[in-house]
Design a protein around this motif. Structure first.
Motif, PDB file in Angstrom:
ATOM      1  N   ILE A 195       0.826  -1.211   0.000  1.00 26.02           N
ATOM      2  CA  ILE A 195       0.000   0.000   0.000  1.00 26.02           C
ATOM      3  C   ILE A 195       0.855   1.255   0.000  1.00 26.02           C
ATOM      4  O   ILE A 195       1.956   1.296   0.539  1.00 26.02           O
ATOM      5  CB  ILE A 195      -0.975   0.032   1.202  1.00 26.02           C
ATOM      6  N   ARG A 196       0.293   2.295  -0.623  1.00 22.55           N
ATOM      7  CA  ARG A 196       0.842   3.644  -0.588  1.00 22.55           C
ATOM      8  C   ARG A 196      -0.343   4.595  -0.505  1.00 22.55           C
ATOM      9  O   ARG A 196      -1.417   4.300  -1.021  1.00 22.55           O
ATOM     10  CB  ARG A 196       1.646   3.954  -1.842  1.00 22.55           C
ATOM     11  N   GLY A 197      -0.135   5.737   0.126  1.00 24.87           N
ATOM     12  CA  GLY A 197      -1.218   6.706   0.225  1.00 24.87           C
ATOM     13  C   GLY A 197      -0.685   8.114   0.357  1.00 24.87           C
ATOM     14  O   GLY A 197       0.451   8.333   0.787  1.00 24.87           O
ATOM     15  N   ASP A 198      -1.519   9.057  -0.008  1.00 18.21           N
ATOM     16  CA  ASP A 198      -1.184  10.473   0.121  1.00 18.21           C
ATOM     17  C   ASP A 198      -1.734  10.963   1.458  1.00 18.21           C
ATOM     18  O   ASP A 198      -2.690  11.738   1.514  1.00 18.21           O
ATOM     19  CB  ASP A 198      -1.779  11.245  -1.052  1.00 18.21           C
ATOM     20  N   TYR A 199      -1.138  10.485   2.549  1.00 17.94           N
ATOM     21  CA  TYR A 199      -1.607  10.769   3.904  1.00 17.94           C
ATOM     22  C   TYR A 199      -1.342  12.232   4.257  1.00 17.94           C
ATOM     23  O   TYR A 199      -0.192  12.675   4.229  1.00 17.94           O
ATOM     24  CB  TYR A 199      -0.903   9.853   4.914  1.00 17.94           C
ATOM     25  N   GLN A 200      -2.407  12.960   4.585  1.00 17.78           N
ATOM     26  CA  GLN A 200      -2.276  14.375   4.937  1.00 17.78           C
ATOM     27  C   GLN A 200      -3.134  14.752   6.134  1.00 17.78           C
ATOM     28  O   GLN A 200      -2.698  15.514   6.990  1.00 17.78           O
ATOM     29  CB  GLN A 200      -2.672  15.273   3.749  1.00 17.78           C
TER      30      GLN A 200
ATOM     31  N   HIS B 209       8.290   6.179  12.472  1.00 18.33           N
ATOM     32  CA  HIS B 209       9.023   7.445  12.424  1.00 18.33           C
ATOM     33  C   HIS B 209       9.803   7.633  11.127  1.00 18.33           C
ATOM     34  O   HIS B 209       9.986   8.765  10.688  1.00 18.33           O
ATOM     35  CB  HIS B 209       9.958   7.547  13.634  1.00 18.33           C
ATOM     36  N   SER B 210      10.253   6.554  10.512  1.00 17.20           N
ATOM     37  CA  SER B 210      11.067   6.680   9.305  1.00 17.20           C
ATOM     38  C   SER B 210      10.246   6.660   8.018  1.00 17.20           C
ATOM     39  O   SER B 210      10.799   6.819   6.934  1.00 17.20           O
ATOM     40  CB  SER B 210      12.103   5.549   9.260  1.00 17.20           C
TER      41      SER B 210
ATOM     42  N   GLY C 155       0.377  13.710  13.058  1.00 14.91           N
ATOM     43  CA  GLY C 155       1.361  14.132  12.073  1.00 14.91           C
ATOM     44  C   GLY C 155       2.311  13.054  11.605  1.00 14.91           C
ATOM     45  O   GLY C 155       3.358  13.354  11.024  1.00 14.91           O
ATOM     46  N   LEU C 156       1.961  11.779  11.814  1.00 17.10           N
ATOM     47  CA  LEU C 156       2.875  10.678  11.549  1.00 17.10           C
ATOM     48  C   LEU C 156       2.114   9.456  11.047  1.00 17.10           C
ATOM     49  O   LEU C 156       0.992   9.189  11.492  1.00 17.10           O
ATOM     50  CB  LEU C 156       3.591  10.330  12.862  1.00 17.10           C
ATOM     51  N   MET C 157       2.729   8.720  10.140  1.00 19.95           N
ATOM     52  CA  MET C 157       2.163   7.438   9.728  1.00 19.95           C
ATOM     53  C   MET C 157       2.345   6.429  10.855  1.00 19.95           C
ATOM     54  O   MET C 157       3.407   6.351  11.467  1.00 19.95           O
ATOM     55  CB  MET C 157       2.849   6.935   8.455  1.00 19.95           C
TER      56      MET C 157
END
Length: 191
Positions: free
Chosen positions: A61-66, A114-115, A93-95
């Motif tokens: 998965i990938r996403g445009d997390y905002q 965090h990374s 503010g973090l995945m």
């Protein structure tokens, strides 16, 4: 395999198949039941296929997390009161790698990443062995980390991918290499 998948709450835009699927969420979509917040939401988008018995399901998965609670991942569902969703959830503010297990009411656990950034591919695996479900992930290094081992009914169910945006519309998510097949070995630890 793609023709066995069906939408639960089809998103306003989607395209692709099990090899590569992209979608954009509708407004204020989510899956949640009661705990802490007191509300029930069953409006998230999920592309699911029937499963029975033991299996492993995987996806990248990938996403445009905002926005707060933007999320993309996998779902295992028996009905509206028995389901698991897992994957990335954006909070503080973090995945985070997130797991929500719902058996009448929802619980929530998170592991901060965090990374990770929105460019990071997250690999997710959900495995059912009888009445136990194991949730694992990795960030491209191939070393699966267990995020959860939980009891869950062994009933016939549906499994696949999900995305939600509880605070907005327009979150975009991408899923690659969606697969459902035989379960991995029951062994929990190497060595």
């Amino acid at each position: 395999m793609t023709d066995t998948f069906q939408w639960l709450n089809e998103p306003p835009f989607w395209q692709g198949d099990a090899g590569s699927l992209s979608l954009v969420t509708g407004d204020k979509t989510d899956f949640w039941r009661e705990t802490f917040y007191g509300f029930i939401r069953d409006s998230g988008h999920a592309w699911l296929t029937p499963v029975s018995g033991d299996f492993s399901a995987t996806v990248t998965i990938r996403g445009d997390y905002q926005a707060l609670y933007d999320q993309a991942g996998m779902m295992l569902r028996i009905d509206e009161t028995h389901w698991i969703k897992t994957g990335i959830e954006f909070t503080d503010g973090l995945m985070h790698f997130s797991v929500v297990v719902t058996r009448g009411v929802s619980d929530w656990s998170v592991i901060p990443l965090h990374s990770a950034s929105t460019e990071t591919a997250v690999f997710v695996r959900l495995t059912r062995h009888a009445d136990a479900v194991r949730v694992q992930f990795h960030l491209g290094d191939g070393r699966w980390q267990m995020a959860r081992l939980c009891p869950f009914p062994a009933d016939d169910a549906i499994v696949g991918v999900t995305a939600c945006s509880p605070e907005r519309k327009g979150f975009s998510a991408r899923f690659e290499d969606i697969s459902v097949g035989p379960p991995i070995a029951r062994k929990l630890h190497d060595g």
